[in-house]
Enzyme design. Structure first.
Site, PDB file in Angstrom:
ATOM      1  N   SER A 149       0.845  -1.197   0.000  1.00 27.83           N
ATOM      2  CA  SER A 149       0.000   0.000   0.000  1.00 27.83           C
ATOM      3  C   SER A 149       0.883   1.251   0.000  1.00 27.83           C
ATOM      4  CB  SER A 149      -0.967  -0.062   1.187  1.00 27.83           C
ATOM      5  OG  SER A 149      -2.003   0.877   1.028  1.00 27.83           O
TER       6      SER A 149
ATOM      7  N   ASP B 246     -10.062  -5.502  -3.310  1.00 21.22           N
ATOM      8  CA  ASP B 246      -9.453  -4.472  -2.462  1.00 21.22           C
ATOM      9  C   ASP B 246     -10.320  -3.211  -2.529  1.00 21.22           C
ATOM     10  OD1 ASP B 246      -7.802  -2.351  -1.532  1.00 21.22           O
ATOM     11  OD2 ASP B 246      -6.004  -3.486  -2.053  1.00 21.22           O
TER      12      ASP B 246
ATOM     13  N   HIS C  36      -7.451  -5.972   0.921  1.00 23.53           N
ATOM     14  CA  HIS C  36      -6.252  -5.166   1.194  1.00 23.53           C
ATOM     15  C   HIS C  36      -5.547  -5.599   2.481  1.00 23.53           C
ATOM     16  CE1 HIS C  36      -3.980  -1.578   0.083  1.00 23.53           C
ATOM     17  NE2 HIS C  36      -4.020  -1.109   1.311  1.00 23.53           N
TER      18      HIS C  36
END
Lengths: 284, 284
Positions: free
Chosen positions: B153, B229, B262
């Site tokens: 991320s 995600d 995620h």
């Protein structure tokens, strides 16, 4: 299906080709709402699978093992479901430790059925783990009823006691750093004296070292213990388990690991061996 | 050795035959005390080893990856050290988000060197991660100077940018669910406008999609992205990275995984592929 069978999914994460799922439900045994987690391996999309039930230690919820043990990789490969309950009844209506301590009450159910007020109205984790939860899950999820049982610390005690008290219910059994003799250690004495009362005779049926002497079933035990575990001498006492097993010829593989502590880093390091141990029994 | 080289060990856990260790030190770059974690595989007791640096995402510390990714098992097998810094400068003297938000300030350093007051006096995570931390560790721990870089991320953005800005410093590069084009997503726009100021021209040198167009080095990229995600379309934008790589012939293996989100359940599911990707370069 009645209301007590209602499962509400609170999370779902794809993981190693299967699914990590969290559910909440109203437990009739514990008389409160409970959350638990299940890992369903990829094979569960095609068929029913055996399940390893994991009992966690003091202060844990269903999340610690699923997040930290690294068990799902091999569970996916072996086709094992993982079922992880919470460690006690919870909620505002459930009495906890009067001093707010972490080793009794919420997060510290000790996998027994309490007999003393006020604990006896909620603290029935043995009954919940051994009966209510498997009965519920085997009717709602693709589990085939073959069950293994393992756990860590207080949950290692729970695994040993729940399996020893219920011959025929589990095909395989193991523990990591279990509280082996709760009748004779501070954590166990605090919990048992409150949940079960002052009569130590009643404690014997919740103590693995006692139960193993008269067990009807001799499931081979795999137990791992770190030698740098700060709770080893005072709380865990694997030598007492080894003595009880030796006295009755109960098969025990007790491995002591220099340098390892009580943390999930220890659990993660040896969890694959436990999964393989269980798979050998569960898939046969 | 001067004071700025002092490392204080704050935890050590034996894990998969090696050691998970946490240290704190006074960072001269960030002008605050920092904590980081290192995994040293068993091989490091005999020889020096290469290191994979892992940059975590928003809100993380050094702990999330070490506890949840399940990376140490294979790192031990492959003989790779893991180095996990925090995600920003910390502490009472370090300014954070004025609104207390989680996507700027503490836990959100974005692996750049801030130019705007008051951030520029502490927020220099690029310099810290690329220079101060490796220089310190390679002089104090059995690391041989071969470095790989990966992250998740915000940390995936950090990995891409730190490697692209510093050709020759890393042998291998990958990312999981990276913020691919921070100049053009809400998280990045908030962070860059404060750390770097309103002039968007200055943002280009911290944006992987811009940097890749003029890169001097073409490290093959492995990027994994979950299709479930929740940040995919608005914040992560892997299609922009794919376009930039295609336009300049930069080698990219972008894998999109149906159903994955995620979380660390996603990271854990694919971390082994990243470790093997890095090992192929780091051990050659």
């Amino acid at each position: 299906m009645n209301d007590s069978d209602a499962l509400t999914e609170v999370a779902a994460n794809r993981c190693f080709g299967g699914w990590h799922r969290r559910f909440r439900h109203q437990s009739s045994t514990l008389r409160c709402e409970m959350v638990f987690a299940v890992y369903l391996p990829p094979q569960a999309e095609q068929t029913t699978v055996p399940a390893l039930y994991w009992l966690s230690g003091l202060t844990c919820t269903d999340e610690n093992f699923m997040q930290k043990a690294g068990a799902m990789r091999l569970a996916a490969e072996l086709g094992l479901a993982l079922v992880v309950p919470d460690t006690s009844p919870r909620g505002a209506t459930v009495p906890g430790d009067p001093d707010g301590a972490w080793d009794f009450g919420h997060g510290a159910g000790f996998y027994l059925d309490a007999t003393q007020s006020p604990w006896s109205s909620h603290y029935r984790m043995h009954d919940y783990v051994v009966h209510e939860l498997p009965d519920l899950l085997e009717s709602r999820l693709p589990l085939d009823g073959r069950r293994g049982l393992s756990g860590h610390s207080m949950g290692g005690h729970g695994a040993l006691v729940c399996a020893l008290r219920n011959p025929g219910r589990y095909r395989s059994l193991s523990a990591l750093a279990p509280i082996c003799q709760p009748s004779a250690c501070p954590w166990g004495e605090k919990a048992f004296s409150r949940y079960l009362g002052a009569d130590r005779q009643s404690w014997r049926e919740w103590d693995a070292c006692e139960l193993i002497r008269s067990a009807d079933e001799r499931l081979p035990l795999l137990v791992d213990q770190g030698e740098a575990d700060p709770f080893l001498a005072e709380q865990l006492r694997p030598e007492a388990l080894a003595q009880a097993c030796a006295a009755t010829g109960h098969p025990l593989r007790l491995r002591r690991h220099p340098g390892y502590d009580h943390s999930y880093y220890f659990i993660a390091s040896f969890i694959d061996d436990h999964l393989r141990h269980h798979a050998a029994f569960l898939r046969s």
